[in-house]
Write a protein that holds these residues in place. Structure first.
Motif, mmCIF file in Angstrom:
data_model
loop_
_atom_site.group_PDB
_atom_site.id
_atom_site.type_symbol
_atom_site.label_atom_id
_atom_site.label_comp_id
_atom_site.label_asym_id
_atom_site.label_seq_id
_atom_site.Cartn_x
_atom_site.Cartn_y
_atom_site.Cartn_z
ATOM 1 N N ILE A 23 -2.451 3.178 11.655
ATOM 2 C CA ILE A 23 -3.786 2.573 11.695
ATOM 3 C C ILE A 23 -4.090 1.940 10.345
ATOM 4 O O ILE A 23 -3.960 2.590 9.301
ATOM 5 N N ARG A 24 -4.499 0.688 10.385
ATOM 6 C CA ARG A 24 -4.845 -0.004 9.138
ATOM 7 C C ARG A 24 -6.353 0.000 8.949
ATOM 8 O O ARG A 24 -7.113 -0.087 9.920
ATOM 9 N N ILE A 25 -6.768 0.084 7.726
ATOM 10 C CA ILE A 25 -8.194 0.172 7.407
ATOM 11 C C ILE A 25 -8.487 -0.837 6.304
ATOM 12 O O ILE A 25 -7.765 -0.884 5.299
ATOM 13 N N ASN A 26 -9.536 -1.615 6.514
ATOM 14 C CA ASN A 26 -9.881 -2.621 5.507
ATOM 15 C C ASN A 26 -11.332 -2.502 5.092
ATOM 16 O O ASN A 26 -12.212 -2.259 5.926
ATOM 17 N N ARG A 27 -11.558 -2.712 3.834
ATOM 18 C CA ARG A 27 -12.932 -2.663 3.319
ATOM 19 C C ARG A 27 -13.637 -3.968 3.691
ATOM 20 O O ARG A 27 -13.083 -5.049 3.484
ATOM 21 N N VAL A 28 -14.868 -3.826 4.224
ATOM 22 C CA VAL A 28 -15.600 -5.039 4.603
ATOM 23 C C VAL A 28 -16.944 -5.130 3.878
ATOM 24 O O VAL A 28 -17.680 -6.090 4.053
ATOM 25 N N GLY A 29 -17.283 -4.157 3.107
ATOM 26 C CA GLY A 29 -18.566 -4.239 2.408
ATOM 27 C C GLY A 29 -18.736 -3.129 1.398
ATOM 28 O O GLY A 29 -17.882 -2.259 1.267
ATOM 29 N N ILE A 63 0.855 -1.211 0.000
ATOM 30 C CA ILE A 63 0.000 0.000 0.000
ATOM 31 C C ILE A 63 0.883 1.250 0.000
ATOM 32 O O ILE A 63 0.624 2.220 -0.708
ATOM 33 N N VAL A 64 1.958 1.231 0.803
ATOM 34 C CA VAL A 64 2.834 2.401 0.896
ATOM 35 C C VAL A 64 3.580 2.609 -0.428
ATOM 36 O O VAL A 64 3.636 3.723 -0.957
ATOM 37 N N LEU A 111 -9.504 12.870 13.113
ATOM 38 C CA LEU A 111 -8.723 12.971 11.879
ATOM 39 C C LEU A 111 -9.580 12.547 10.699
ATOM 40 O O LEU A 111 -10.055 11.399 10.635
ATOM 41 N N ARG A 112 -9.801 13.466 9.769
ATOM 42 C CA ARG A 112 -10.623 13.153 8.592
ATOM 43 C C ARG A 112 -9.746 12.504 7.525
ATOM 44 O O ARG A 112 -8.708 13.028 7.162
ATOM 45 N N LEU A 113 -10.213 11.365 7.038
ATOM 46 C CA LEU A 113 -9.429 10.586 6.074
ATOM 47 C C LEU A 113 -9.778 10.991 4.642
ATOM 48 O O LEU A 113 -10.616 11.865 4.412
ATOM 49 N N ASP A 114 -9.170 10.341 3.698
ATOM 50 C CA ASP A 114 -9.388 10.695 2.290
ATOM 51 C C ASP A 114 -9.153 9.451 1.423
ATOM 52 O O ASP A 114 -8.642 8.437 1.896
ATOM 53 N N GLY A 115 -9.548 9.545 0.176
ATOM 54 C CA GLY A 115 -9.155 8.552 -0.817
ATOM 55 C C GLY A 115 -9.969 7.271 -0.819
ATOM 56 O O GLY A 115 -9.703 6.381 -1.621
ATOM 57 N N LEU A 116 -10.970 7.139 0.080
ATOM 58 C CA LEU A 116 -11.737 5.882 0.144
ATOM 59 C C LEU A 116 -13.023 6.017 -0.668
ATOM 60 O O LEU A 116 -13.448 7.125 -1.017
ATOM 61 N N GLU A 117 -13.671 4.882 -0.949
ATOM 62 C CA GLU A 117 -14.963 4.894 -1.657
ATOM 63 C C GLU A 117 -16.032 5.406 -0.700
ATOM 64 O O GLU A 117 -16.182 4.858 0.402
ATOM 65 N N ASN A 126 -4.633 1.677 -1.355
ATOM 66 C CA ASN A 126 -4.264 0.871 -2.527
ATOM 67 C C ASN A 126 -5.183 1.200 -3.702
ATOM 68 O O ASN A 126 -6.221 1.857 -3.542
ATOM 69 N N ARG A 127 -4.797 0.762 -4.904
ATOM 70 C CA ARG A 127 -5.504 1.208 -6.105
ATOM 71 C C ARG A 127 -6.957 0.778 -6.120
ATOM 72 O O ARG A 127 -7.816 1.467 -6.636
ATOM 73 N N SER A 128 -7.272 -0.397 -5.504
ATOM 74 C CA SER A 128 -8.678 -0.829 -5.519
ATOM 75 C C SER A 128 -9.463 -0.224 -4.354
ATOM 76 O O SER A 128 -10.650 -0.497 -4.191
#
Ligand code: DGJ
Length: 702
Positions: free
Chosen positions: A696-702, A605-606, A653-659, A629-631
């Motif tokens: 902090i790791r973040i994973n898509r679950v749905g 990812i990095v 902390l507001r994140l970015d780049g996610l769906e 990551n790209r997906s």
């Protein structure tokens, strides 16, 4: 896509979101018409025309030429200044013809009188909204032409606006810091006259209208020059509203003797546009590097976790000490073990030995292969430091070839770090370097070369060359480095090269087309590094950014930082370890092992993901950088707290780049949350005290 309007003789180069338009003017020149968001119809783009004449001002200086010859009454930065064999110093370039392929437009300009032409080239990287500019000067005559200034091209941003200029400045142990200032009605020159890219300025700029762009929004025009010798970027803003940006080889002390029937091709000047702020501009540059610019063989490969012994041992080591360090390095998960300066010749300190590239028999009685076998048996690759462009006067090489360095016969040879620079304009010197490097790489199973360059130029004389070629050294040296590394890579395609120059003194889009990664800075203080690495990220991708974990109390600042903080800072790029592992306790080694393991998990990812600068370390107590990551199904966030006071609660902390509509699980939380909520609401932070950090790791679950 490149579109041509034959009624008006204009060319429109369209990328994903942007358009760049040029056209033929009544003066016979090719002028800039438009740069910005793509427009719906071809007819939307203006005509090419020269603006009305003003009293005391000739029209030609108002015309936005894309590649201007110095002639007539033209007063802004020319792209070509030359003297013909009959001493005429006037280059009158006129449009001649054009051609194109799917992604490249070439405009041919010809001198009105002399058989000299210029191929002005635009290559589109549509997906990244980036255009690569370059020019080839062709001398079709029987006589030499002296080129006294050759730039890669000029470009323009929309007129009558105020612009904020962003640029990278620095020094040794303080490279690539991003600075900004409003561009006033003046001329600004960013440049190097040091013979190399330089720590002090870097060939990169951004311009955002009225200083309104943010990381996420607003228009940003940017440019980066791919050259590692003397370079120059000028930004000229006049009272008539024109903002002209020109970039290329620095014309200071430069000239090039263009022989009959020969060419000179300029370095590439990459220009780009983002209408989604600085973040998108950087991400596009990063993608360009990862997908097109980095050397092809290892372009798609993840970079290994390395250990480098420099900070731990300096010059004072032998095979036994290195072998002990190797055991420790392997035990915490290092994959590439690199020996730095001091393994060769009579190199006990920086006063002697450069140039004598034989293995020091006292330090390595069995040669290097004895150590390499041990390193390989521990499961690691082996890497080696070299400084091929340099020589110490106290060396066998210099005693044998004192004329192989740049010098003026009647002047002293100024030493910096007790060393002089080999004259890479000479073919015999280049052959010598290819020869000893080839031998080193052939006789030893070396997988990585750290190629250093520890001084800038002085007395740049090339006494055995003709007078007309004396000032070519500024370009020939850089081209020489490119040529040598190209040859070595052809013979040893599996060897990765790192560009180092007393830290980050040679980082640019040129060098990274030959070298696989760069040494970012000799400053490995994890807190200072946040600033250096942030600036670096404006122009360069994380994959090439080497960052090491070093001393608990850093010698530069005497700042004490935890192992976790030092790792987190270094994990934002290409992770390395540079501390003396023999001094680490078992607890520290255990913690390091876990952190290296974590890095290996998040490394794709990095190194291959998109980077989002969430909070800048510039003047902020809290800073954060995120990689997605790209997906967009995995992300990792690095957060650093300088200090908190008055029992204050940290903001979310507001994140970015996610769906927006995808559901994500934050590491350690139970409840999934949407990408949009992560953007709008953010995540809670549990940092406390001074110099705290978290990943902090973040994973898509749905
Ligand atoms: C300067 C580099 O930046 C350091 O990492 C180290 O390799 C020294 N040179 C060795 O002389």
């Amino acid at each position: 896509m490149i579109r041509f309007d034959d009624q008006r003789t204009i060319w429109v180069m369209e990328t994903k979101t942007a358009a760049y338009a040029i056209g033929l003017c009544e003066s016979g020149t090719i002028n800039h018409i438009y740069f910005g968001e793509k427009l719906p119809y071809l007819s939307d783009y203006p005509n090419a025309s020269i603006e009305a004449k003003y009293p005391y001002t000739l029209g030609s200086e108002l015309s936005a030429e894309e590649f201007m010859g110095w002639s007539k009454a033209k007063f802004t930065e020319p792209c070509l200044k030359a003297t013909f064999a009959d001493h005429v110093r006037d280059v009158v370039l006129e449009y001649c013809s054009w051609s194109m392929t799917a992604d490249t437009l070439t405009i041919v300009l010809k001198d009105q009188h002399y058989p000299l032409s210029v191929l002005v080239t635009y290559k589109l990287y549509e997906e990244f909204d980036i255009i690569e500019r370059s020019a080839t000067i062709v001398n079709e005559s029987e006589q030499c032409v002296a080129l006294e200034a050759v730039l890669s091209g000029s470009t323009y941003v929309p007129k009558h606006q105020n612009y904020r200029l962003g640029y990278l400045t620095g020094k040794w142990v303080g490279e690539t810091q991003f600075d900004q200032m409003m561009l006033t009605t003046t001329k600004v020159v960013l440049e190097s006259r040091r013979g190399t890219t330089s720590h002090f300025a870097n060939p990169f700029y951004t311009l955002d209208p009225n200083g309104q762009a943010t990381e996420k929004s607003g228009e940003v025009y940017f440019g980066a020059l791919a050259f590692s010798g003397n370079w120059k970027i000028t930004l000229e803003k006049d009272r008539l509203g024109l903002v002209k940006i020109s970039a290329g080889v620095n014309d200071f002390d430069f000239s090039w003797d263009l022989k009959p029937h020969s060419n000179f091709t300029t370095p590439s000047f990459y220009i780009g546009y983002s209408n989604a702020g600085f973040g998108e501009a950087s991400r596009n540059l990063h993608r360009l590097q990862r997908q097109h610019l980095l050397p092809a063989p290892a372009r798609g490969e993840l970079r290994k976790v390395l250990y480098n012994s420099w900070d731990a041992t300096y010059f004072d080591f032998d095979e036994d000490l290195q072998a002990k360090l190797a055991v420790e390095a392997a035990s915490i998960g290092v994959e590439l073990f690199v020996i730095d300066d001091g393994w060769f010749g009579k190199r006990m300190n920086d006063k002697a030995g450069l140039g004598d590239w034989y293995v020091n028999p006292e330090k390595f009685p069995r040669g290097l292969n004895g150590l390499i076998e041990k390193v390989n048996a521990l499961g690691m690759d082996f890497g080696l430091w070299v400084e091929p462009e340099m020589v110490n006067p106290d060396s066998d090489l210099y005693r044998a070839h004192p004329n192989w360095v740049y010098h003026f016969p009647t002047r002293l040879r100024t030493e910096i770090r007790n060393q002089l620079i080999l004259n890479l304009a000479r073919e015999d010197v280049r052959e010598y370097i290819v020869g000893f490097m080839d031998e080193l790489l052939s006789k030893h199973p070396i997988k990585f070369i750290k190629w250093d360059m520890n001084r800038n130029f002085s007395e740049p004389g090339n006494p055995e060359a003709p007078i007309s070629e004396q000032r070519e050294v500024w370009v020939r040296h850089a081209l020489g480095v490119y040529e040598i590394v190209t040859k070595l890579k052809e013979r040893h395609p599996k060897v990765l090269f790192q560009s180092c120059s007393g830290g980050g003194g040679r980082v640019d889009l040129g060098i990274i087309q030959y070298f696989d990664q760069v040494w970012t800075s000799d400053n490995t203080d994890a807190y200072d590094r946040l600033r250096i690495q942030e600036g670096f990220s404006f122009a360069y991708c994380a994959k090439i950014m080497e960052a090491w974990v070093s001393d608990e109390v850093h010698p530069l600042n005497q700042r004490k930082l935890s192992l976790k903080y030092r790792f987190h800072s270094a994990m934002m790029g290409n992770l390395g370890i540079g501390d003396n592992l023999l001094k680490w306790s078992d607890t520290e080694k255990e913690e390091a092992r876990e952190l290296v393991e974590l890095y290996k998990n998040i490394r794709p990812i990095v190194q291959h993901g998109d980077q989002y600068r969430l909070l800048s370390p510039r003047n902020n107590e809290l800073s954060a950088t995120m990689y997605v990551n790209r997906s967009k199904d995995e992300a990792v966030v690095f957060i650093f707290l300088r200090s908190n006071s008055f029992a204050s609660t940290l903001p979310k902390l507001r994140l970015d780049g996610l769906e927006d509509h995808a559901l994500y699980l934050i590491e350690g939380e139970q409840q999934p949350i949407s990408g949009k909520a992560l953007k709008q609401v953010g995540i809670k932070l549990n940092l406390i005290g001074d110099f705290d950090s978290t990943v902090i790791r973040i994973n898509r679950v749905g």
